[in-house]
Design a protein around this motif. Structure first.
Motif, PDB file in Angstrom:
ATOM      1  N   LEU A  97       2.206   1.667  -3.474  1.00 12.42           N
ATOM      2  CA  LEU A  97       1.160   2.126  -4.392  1.00 12.42           C
ATOM      3  C   LEU A  97       0.874   3.609  -4.197  1.00 12.42           C
ATOM      4  O   LEU A  97       0.735   4.358  -5.157  1.00 12.42           O
ATOM      5  N   CYS A  98       0.808   4.021  -2.933  1.00 13.01           N
ATOM      6  CA  CYS A  98       0.504   5.430  -2.659  1.00 13.01           C
ATOM      7  C   CYS A  98       1.584   6.356  -3.200  1.00 13.01           C
ATOM      8  O   CYS A  98       1.285   7.432  -3.708  1.00 13.01           O
ATOM      9  N   GLN A 138       3.654   5.602  -5.662  1.00  8.82           N
ATOM     10  CA  GLN A 138       3.637   5.444  -7.111  1.00  8.82           C
ATOM     11  C   GLN A 138       2.555   6.324  -7.753  1.00  8.82           C
ATOM     12  O   GLN A 138       2.746   6.859  -8.836  1.00  8.82           O
ATOM     13  N   ALA A 139       1.432   6.441  -7.079  1.00 12.46           N
ATOM     14  CA  ALA A 139       0.288   7.155  -7.653  1.00 12.46           C
ATOM     15  C   ALA A 139       0.468   8.666  -7.591  1.00 12.46           C
ATOM     16  O   ALA A 139      -0.291   9.416  -8.172  1.00 12.46           O
ATOM     17  N   ARG A 140       1.493   9.112  -6.890  1.00  9.00           N
ATOM     18  CA  ARG A 140       1.733  10.552  -6.699  1.00  9.00           C
ATOM     19  C   ARG A 140       0.415  11.270  -6.411  1.00  9.00           C
ATOM     20  O   ARG A 140      -0.027  12.136  -7.166  1.00  9.00           O
ATOM     21  N   LEU A 141      -0.193  10.887  -5.324  1.00  6.38           N
ATOM     22  CA  LEU A 141      -1.497  11.438  -4.965  1.00  6.38           C
ATOM     23  C   LEU A 141      -1.424  12.922  -4.668  1.00  6.38           C
ATOM     24  O   LEU A 141      -0.452  13.401  -4.113  1.00  6.38           O
ATOM     25  N   LEU A 197       0.832  -1.207   0.000  1.00  5.74           N
ATOM     26  CA  LEU A 197       0.000   0.000   0.000  1.00  5.74           C
ATOM     27  C   LEU A 197       0.865   1.255   0.000  1.00  5.74           C
ATOM     28  O   LEU A 197       0.588   2.214  -0.716  1.00  5.74           O
ATOM     29  N   THR A 198       1.925   1.235   0.788  1.00  2.47           N
ATOM     30  CA  THR A 198       2.843   2.372   0.814  1.00  2.47           C
ATOM     31  C   THR A 198       3.444   2.611  -0.569  1.00  2.47           C
ATOM     32  O   THR A 198       3.499   3.742  -1.049  1.00  2.47           O
TER      33      THR A 198
END
Lengths: 185, 75
Positions: B50-51, B53-56, B47-48
């Protein structure tokens, strides 16, 4: 088909971040993106009476935002005389192939794929965050996305660190569940 | 040996680099024996990733307030 309804009072809390992520992906300028989101909400309010309840609220808002992004590029093109417009063909379903750039083999093809995937991932995460209880969502965003220190968040929200970590833990567990099928391979 | 609750707590803080060295060692030791926590820990790390990677991006609370104001005034 279920009938959908609009709840404009909840738009900002529920969809602002989702729309903002989408917009930033398209215009790569957060000030412009913020304006586009704002215009989207206003346009949504104005045309709320035309909403037929066929699409979910968020889908409907995204459709408005897509028009706003296109308008933005049209305007900036007419200002500059000519400028390169690069959009993914998916948002231009009916005019696919009209763009010269797309007819040429793209040396950065893989990069573009990565970009699309990241955007999709970002939207998936935002959609899952939107399903969290409000306080969990708030703390998770402050901690993970804005990177605010634990101390500062605790001061701002009037909670103690162990409360904070419980909220973050619950949020993360819910997100893992929500993202599971597609993203945790 | 630490409890599963404690392990989950350390694991969550470790995602933000806020677990001490000793805590991380205790967690590692726990994970050797606890399959459920080991799996949870793996998902948590994913999850870390992914978060990041997604550059939220998110709007600040202040910006959201401004949005709400603008919607109310209809400008």
């Amino acid at each position: 088909m279920t009938e959908h309804q609009l709840y404009p009072d909840t738009w900002v809390d529920n969809y602002a971040d989702y729309l903002f992520n989408y917009a930033v992906g398209r215009v790569s300028d957060s000030e412009v993106a913020k304006d586009l989101v704002s215009e989207t909400f206003l346009a949504g309010l104005k045309s709320a009476k035309n909403y037929k309840g066929e699409a979910a609220e968020r889908t409907w808002l995204i459709a408005i935002l897509k028009r706003k992004v296109i308008d933005y590029y049209r305007k900036s093109n007419s200002k500059k005389g000519k400028a390169e417009v690069r959009m993914s063909s998916s948002s231009y379903g009916d005019s696919e192939g009209d763009w010269l750039e797309e007819k040429v083999a793209d040396p950065n093809g893989n990069m573009a794929d990565g970009f699309m995937e990241n955007e999709e991932l970002g939207l998936a995460i935002q959609a899952c965050i939107a399903k969290l209880p409000q306080k969990q969502a708030l703390v998770f965003k402050m901690k993970t996305i804005q990177g605010i220190s634990t101390e500062e968040i605790c001061n701002e929200l009037g909670i103690n660190p162990s409360n904070l970590w419980v909220l973050v833990h619950r949020a993360r567990t819910a997100l893992m569940e929500c993202l599971n099928q597609k993203w945790f391979k | 040996m630490i409890s599963c609750e404690k392990a989950a707590d350390i694991c969550t803080r470790a995602q933000y680099n806020e677990a001490s060295f000793t805590e991380r060692m205790k967690l590692k030791f726990h994970l050797l024996f606890c399959k459920i926590c080991a799996e949870y820990s793996k998902y948590n790390r994913t999850l870390t990733t992914l978060c990041s990677q997604a550059r939220l991006k998110t709007l600040s609370e202040q910006e959201k307030l401004e949005l709400k104001e603008r919607m109310k005034s209809g400008l």
